[in-house]
Design an enzyme around this catalytic site. Structure first.
Site, short mmCIF file in Angstrom:
data_model
loop_
_atom_site.label_atom_id
_atom_site.label_comp_id
_atom_site.label_asym_id
_atom_site.label_seq_id
_atom_site.Cartn_x
_atom_site.Cartn_y
_atom_site.Cartn_z
N CYS A 66 45.32 27.92 40.03
CA CYS A 66 46.06 28.92 39.26
C CYS A 66 47.53 28.56 39.37
O CYS A 66 47.88 27.38 39.47
CB CYS A 66 45.76 30.33 39.76
SG CYS A 66 46.36 30.69 41.41
N HIS A 120 52.86 37.41 37.93
CA HIS A 120 51.47 37.18 38.32
C HIS A 120 50.73 38.51 38.19
O HIS A 120 50.93 39.42 38.98
CB HIS A 120 51.40 36.65 39.76
CG HIS A 120 50.09 36.03 40.11
ND1 HIS A 120 48.98 36.76 40.42
CD2 HIS A 120 49.71 34.72 40.19
CE1 HIS A 120 47.97 35.95 40.69
NE2 HIS A 120 48.37 34.70 40.56
#
Length: 619
Positions: free
Chosen positions: A26, A540
């Site tokens: 990620c 995020h």
């Protein structure tokens, strides 16, 4: 390789190559699926230079390395011999089938819009050249240029095969081979064919998209199945042969007829709607609502229908006309705001997006202004609706796929000047109507104006000690918490930079700064933005939400886009994410914190998207 030694140590400490089942990444971490986690030396990995932390949970074994993780991962997969494009073993959330199908069609059309638009504008140019007598329609020059125009639509199945193959898990070259085969003179539109003694219906595959889309969709599954049963030593020889031997008969016997009649059915539905309700209603409705469709990411879905209508009738009776009218109405609404506002910064923004909208590019206006102020939607409903109504009543037709101001000559068609003049009148009505409506509706009071004045006064007072601040707004409405309270050690420890967490209470995500989008992660759960003062901000969304594979996330920006502070950049279905068992806390960090004197977060409180979340202090 830059990270070869680093990756080699990681491989050894996680238990060797044979213990690694899959690895993805990620924004900050490598996510391993290990066959036996007990073989991994977690403490040894934590002590490794370049590793920020190691997190082991029920989802994956995660090694946090920082924002350069994509470079590390690329070299790591090469060393492991893992295909970076291969599907991982991690569970994926199920998507609604209808939405998945719409996504495939819309996303497959996006890459091939350029040749379609080129063909449309070329048709307009040829119409002008032939009407002015500069080029005769019988000349070889005209015929050659017109061949380019017609070839784009004739070979639409090839473009569609190229565009959607990789997304659907099929080999792009095999998909194109299948499209070329069904377009060949021995199959396309030929009657009396049989296969294995089974008679084949006479189907014209050219100018269509549904048969090849269905075939490539199934080809992806067939390819995966064959790769599982064919030994690796024979993959290169047998896999493509078996795929084609299965897919060609299946396409001719099943997907071709289904796709052909489905495409005919779609055209029939819209033709029935136009014939019964009337083109005036369809044009009025679509011209009024197109900005909403663009905002929802469905702006391109109508393109296959348009291509089919033009192929069947020689013209589009509604949609491209409505698109152009709506685009011009967006430009009119922005002009109304431009004339109404007295704020120089706003005037510059409205003037810029006015021109782009008139030329057929409305995204800057919709995402930069409409979403923020909302009233322009009403102006376009009024102006676009009026223009669409007039175009529908007068029977305006689009002879090719070309919209915006430069697409107007394509409405000449075969010497049909009345069609052009009615179209010109329609866009004038939409432009003036939207401009007047926007001017009368007015610009909402800008909260940012007073905040900008406060920021200036703060800078003046701070200037006495030679300090300046960069304010970062909240990215979502919710409860602001300190980073140390976030349940993700990589962020809560401050290893990735200082920032804040926000427990969301609404679904819209906003940009906290003016700047450029540097990255949008494929799973949509993280966005990077570089501000005008070189601040690198990472948004995020949620914790471990990379595992959702994009489900519930709609991000409206891409890398390279310019964004404004407070501009909506996406929408997240936090309710479904929470129901799936994930922490929805949205984290915002300044990843280059060390480049500044300090990053000071606001105190815990409820924040709206326009509220301050933190200040960056610098000299």
């Amino acid at each position: 390789m830059k990270y070869q030694n680093f990756n080699q140590e990681i491989i050894e400490l996680v238990g060797g190559k044979e213990n690694i089942q899959a690895v993805v990444h990620c924004m900050t971490r490598l996510r391993f699926t290990l066959k036996d986690r007990s073989k991994a030396d977690t403490e040894g990995l934590k002590a490794l230079d370049g590793v920020i932390d190691v997190v082991s949970n029920q989802v994956a074994y995660q090694i946090i390395v920082g924002t350069h993780v994509s470079e590390v991962h690329k070299e790591l997969t090469t060393m492991l011999g893992i295909n970076d494009d291969a599907p991982t073993q991690q569970p994926k959330a199920k998507k609604n089938f209808v939405k998945a199908a719409l996504d495939v069609v819309s996303e497959s059309m996006t890459p091939i819009l350029e040749p379609i638009i080129c063909a449309g504008l070329l048709a307009a140019v040829l119409s002008i050249l032939s009407l002015t007598g500069l080029i005769s329609p019988e000349s070889s020059t005209y015929i050659i240029l017109d061949t380019l125009r017609s070839a784009v639509f004739y070979f639409l199945p090839i473009f569609m095969a190229m565009s959607c193959a990789k997304r659907l898990g099929a080999n792009p070259y095999l998909a194109v081979a299948l499209a070329v085969t069904i377009l060949s003179d021995s199959i396309n539109g030929v009657s009396g064919l049989t296969m294995f003694g089974i008679p084949l219906p006479e189907i014209t595959y050219s100018n269509s998209f549904v048969p090849i889309l269905l075939a490539v969709w199934v080809m992806g599954y067939v390819t995966k199945f064959i790769k599982r049963i064919v030994p690796n030593s024979l993959q290169l020889f047998l896999t493509p042969l078996l795929v084609m031997l299965i897919m060609l008969p299946a396409t001719l016997l099943v997907f071709g007829p289904i796709g052909f009649y489905l495409g005919e059915g779609i055209i029939g539905i819209f033709t029935w709607l136009l014939d019964t309700v009337g083109a005036w209603f369809v044009m009025m409705l679509y011209a009024a609502l197109q900005p909403f469709l663009i905002m929802l990411g469905a702006g391109n879905f109508i393109m296959p229908v348009v291509a089919s209508l033009i192929a069947a009738n020689g013209f589009d009776p509604a949609f491209i006309t409505a698109c152009t009218i709506s685009d011009i109405a967006v430009g009119g609404a922005m002009l109304g705001y431009f004339l109404r506002t007295r704020n120089n910064k706003q005037k510059q923004l409205f003037g810029t997006v006015t021109l782009s909208a008139i030329l057929g590019i409305t995204e800057p206006a919709i995402y930069g202004v409409f979403v923020k102020y909302r009233r322009p939607f009403i102006a376009v409903i009024i102006g676009g609706g009026l223009g669409g109504l007039f175009a529908g009543i007068t029977g305006v037709k689009a002879y090719s796929v070309a919209w915006g101001l430069f697409g107007l000559p394509s409405y000449i068609g075969e010497g049909d000047f009345s069609n052009l003049w009615f179209m010109v009148a329609s866009v004038i009505i939409s432009f003036v109507g939207a401009a007047v409506a926007a001017f009368l509706l007015g610009v909402p009071a800008e909260e940012d104006d007073s905040q900008e004045e406060n920021a200036k006064s703060n800078q003046e007072s701070e200037g006495k000690i030679n300090l300046r601040t960069i304010p970062l707004k909240s990215v979502v409405k919710g409860q602001l918490v300190q980073l140390s309270e976030v349940s993700d050690q990589a962020f809560s420890s401050g290893a990735l930079g200082k920032g804040v967490g926000i427990i969301p209470e609404a679904n819209d995500i906003f940009s906290p700064v003016d700047g450029e989008v540097t990255v949008v992660f494929p799973t949509k759960h993280a966005v990077g933005i570089k501000g005008k003062n070189n601040e690198e901000v990472l948004i995020h969304i949620g914790i471990d939400t990379v595992e959702l594979d994009g489900m519930g996330f709609v991000i409206d920006v891409k890398a390279g886009d310019q964004v404004k502070i407070g501009q909506k950049i996406g929408t997240v279905d936090f309710k479904s994410i929470k129901e799936a068992g994930y922490d929805t806390t949205t984290i915002v960090v300044v990843t280059n914190t060390n480049d500044y004197l300090d990053v000071i977060p606001e105190t815990n409180r409820t924040v709206c998207d326009s509220d301050l979340s933190m200040n960056i202090i610098f000299e």
